[in-house]
Design a protein around this motif. Structure first.
Motif, PDB file in Angstrom:
ATOM      1  N   GLY A 125       0.820  -1.207   0.000  1.00  9.03           N
ATOM      2  CA  GLY A 125       0.000   0.000   0.000  1.00  9.03           C
ATOM      3  C   GLY A 125       0.854   1.257   0.000  1.00  9.03           C
ATOM      4  O   GLY A 125       2.043   1.229  -0.298  1.00  9.03           O
ATOM      5  N   GLU A 126       0.234   2.370   0.341  1.00  7.26           N
ATOM      6  CA  GLU A 126       0.924   3.650   0.381  1.00  7.26           C
ATOM      7  C   GLU A 126       1.173   4.068   1.827  1.00  7.26           C
ATOM      8  O   GLU A 126       0.554   3.543   2.756  1.00  7.26           O
ATOM      9  CB  GLU A 126       0.093   4.717  -0.335  1.00  7.26           C
ATOM     10  N   LEU A 127       2.085   5.012   2.004  1.00  6.25           N
ATOM     11  CA  LEU A 127       2.294   5.569   3.336  1.00  6.25           C
ATOM     12  C   LEU A 127       1.046   6.350   3.733  1.00  6.25           C
ATOM     13  O   LEU A 127       0.583   7.203   2.973  1.00  6.25           O
ATOM     14  CB  LEU A 127       3.522   6.483   3.350  1.00  6.25           C
ATOM     15  N   PRO A 128       0.473   6.072   4.905  1.00  3.39           N
ATOM     16  CA  PRO A 128      -0.779   6.735   5.297  1.00  3.39           C
ATOM     17  C   PRO A 128      -0.601   8.250   5.395  1.00  3.39           C
ATOM     18  O   PRO A 128       0.372   8.740   5.969  1.00  3.39           O
ATOM     19  CB  PRO A 128      -1.082   6.131   6.676  1.00  3.39           C
ATOM     20  N   SER A 129      -1.551   8.981   4.830  1.00  2.30           N
ATOM     21  CA  SER A 129      -1.484  10.440   4.921  1.00  2.30           C
ATOM     22  C   SER A 129      -1.615  10.922   6.363  1.00  2.30           C
ATOM     23  O   SER A 129      -1.190  12.029   6.688  1.00  2.30           O
ATOM     24  CB  SER A 129      -2.583  11.068   4.054  1.00  2.30           C
ATOM     25  N   SER A 130      -2.171  10.077   7.229  1.00  6.79           N
ATOM     26  CA  SER A 130      -2.296  10.433   8.652  1.00  6.79           C
ATOM     27  C   SER A 130      -0.941  10.595   9.327  1.00  6.79           C
ATOM     28  O   SER A 130      -0.839  11.209  10.390  1.00  6.79           O
ATOM     29  CB  SER A 130      -3.116   9.370   9.395  1.00  6.79           C
ATOM     30  N   PHE A 131       0.118  10.063   8.691  1.00  6.59           N
ATOM     31  CA  PHE A 131       1.465  10.222   9.236  1.00  6.59           C
ATOM     32  C   PHE A 131       1.879  11.699   9.308  1.00  6.59           C
ATOM     33  O   PHE A 131       2.835  12.034  10.004  1.00  6.59           O
ATOM     34  CB  PHE A 131       2.480   9.439   8.399  1.00  6.59           C
ATOM     35  N   GLN A 132       1.173  12.549   8.609  1.00  4.44           N
ATOM     36  CA  GLN A 132       1.490  13.980   8.661  1.00  4.44           C
ATOM     37  C   GLN A 132       1.357  14.548  10.069  1.00  4.44           C
ATOM     38  O   GLN A 132       1.929  15.593  10.382  1.00  4.44           O
ATOM     39  CB  GLN A 132       0.551  14.756   7.732  1.00  4.44           C
ATOM     40  N   ASN A 133       0.624  13.832  10.926  1.00  2.00           N
ATOM     41  CA  ASN A 133       0.434  14.290  12.304  1.00  2.00           C
ATOM     42  C   ASN A 133       1.610  13.942  13.209  1.00  2.00           C
ATOM     43  O   ASN A 133       1.658  14.395  14.360  1.00  2.00           O
ATOM     44  CB  ASN A 133      -0.839  13.672  12.891  1.00  2.00           C
ATOM     45  N   LEU A 134       2.560  13.138  12.725  1.00  2.00           N
ATOM     46  CA  LEU A 134       3.662  12.646  13.564  1.00  2.00           C
ATOM     47  C   LEU A 134       4.811  13.661  13.562  1.00  2.00           C
ATOM     48  O   LEU A 134       5.893  13.417  13.029  1.00  2.00           O
ATOM     49  CB  LEU A 134       4.126  11.276  13.068  1.00  2.00           C
TER      50      LEU A 134
END
Length: 260
Positions: free
Chosen positions: A174-183
Motif C-alpha cells: 500500500g501507500e504511506l498513510p497520509s495520517s502520518f502527517q500528524n507525527l
C-alpha cells in the motif's frame, strides 16, 4: 546480576521466594531452560531476562509489570492472547530476537501506558493491529524482520509522541498513510524492504521537520522525487535505492547540509 557469567537453569526454589522481588535483571548471561508460564513476582515488577538462552513459551507475570524484556533468547510459539490484560501498566515490551510465530495480538492495545514496543526479528505473520494506536504514549515501535503483511494502520497517525518507526523487511504494502502527517516528533522512519507503492508523498518534507533517518529502500515507489523533501533540514540519512523512481534529482537537494 546482569553480565555476571551465570549459566545453567534457574533453580525451582527461586520461584518459591520470587513473590518478594520487584526488580529482576539477569540479562547478558548464559541461563537456559523454560521459565514458568506464570512468573510469580511482585506487583508491577521490572523484568529483564534478555540475552540468554531461555526457550519455550513466553511467560507472563502474575501481578503485572512495568518492564518486560525477553529479547534475544530462544522463546517460541505465539505471543500470549491475554498479554495486554495481564500487564495493563506496562511501559516497555521487548520480545525481539526470538522464534515467535503467529500474529501480533490485538490485546497489546490494552497497555495504555506503553511507550516502547519491540517485536522485531521473529517470524510473526498477519497484519499490524490498529489497536496499537490506543497506546497514545508510544515513542518507539519496531516490527522489522518479520513476515507481516497488509497495510500500515491509518490510526498510527494518532500517536503524537512517536519518534521511531521500524518496519523494515516485511511484506507490507500500500501507500504511506497520509495520517502520518500528524507525527511531528518523528525522527526515524524505516520501511525498507517491503512492497510499498505509489508516489513518495510531498507532505513528508513539511510534516517531518525533526526527521533524521528516512529509508524507503527496496520497495515499489514510483514517480519523481518531490522537491519538498529538501525541507527535511535535520536529515542525516536518505535511502531511496531500489525503487521505480524516475526523473532527475531536484536541485533543491543541495540543501541537505547535515548529510555532507
Amino acid at each position: 546480576m546482569s553480565n555476571a557469567s551465570i549459566s545453567g537453569f534457574i533453580p525451582n526454589w527461586f520461584w518459591n521466594i520470587s513473590s518478594r522481588i520487584q526488580e529482576i535483571y539477569l540479562s547478558f548471561n548464559n541461563l537456559e531452560g523454560h521459565l514458568p508460564t506464570q512468573l510469580n513476582l511482585y506487583h508491577r515488577a521490572f523484568i529483564d531476562f534478555s540475552f540468554n538462552l531461555f526457550e519455550g513459551p513466553i511467560p507472563l507475570p502474575n501481578h503485572g509489570s512495568n518492564l518486560l524484556d525477553l529479547s534475544n533468547n530462544n522463546f517460541s510459539g505465539p505471543i500470549p492472547v491475554q498479554i495486554g490484560e495481564s500487564m495493563p501498566d506496562l511501559w516497555s515490551l521487548s520480545l525481539s530476537g526470538n522464534k515467535l510465530t503467529g500474529i501480533i495480538q490485538h490485546s497489546i492495545g490494552f497497555m495504555l501506558s506503553l511507550q516502547i514496543i519491540d517485536l522485531s526479528r521473529n517470524s510473526l505473520v498477519g497484519s499490524t493491529p490498529s489497536s496499537i494506536s490506543n497506546c497514545s504514549y508510544l515513542t518507539f515501535i519496531s516490527l522489522e524482520e518479520n513476515n507481516l503483511s497488509g497495510t500500515i494502520p491509518k490510526s498510527f497517525g494518532q500517536l503524537p509522541w512517536l519518534q521511531s518507526i521500524h518496519l523494515r523487511n516485511n511484506h507490507l504494502s500500500g501507500e504511506l498513510p497520509s495520517s502520518f502527517q500528524n507525527l511531528s516528533n518523528l525522527k526515524i522512519l524505516d520501511v525498507s524492504d517491503n512492497k510499498f507503492s505509489g508516489h513518495i508523498p510531498a507532505w513528508i518534507g513539511a510534516a517531518f521537520r525533526n526527521l533524521r533517518i528516512l529509508s524507503l529502500r527496496s520497495n515499489s515507489f514510483s514517480g519523481e522525487l518531490p522537491n519538498k523533501l529538501s525541507n527535511l533540514s535535520s536529515l542525516h540519512i536518505l535511502d531511496l535505492a531500489k525503487n521505480n523512481l524516475s526523473g532527475s534529482i531536484p536541485t533543491s537537494f543541495h540543501a541537505f547540509k547535515t548529510m555532507t
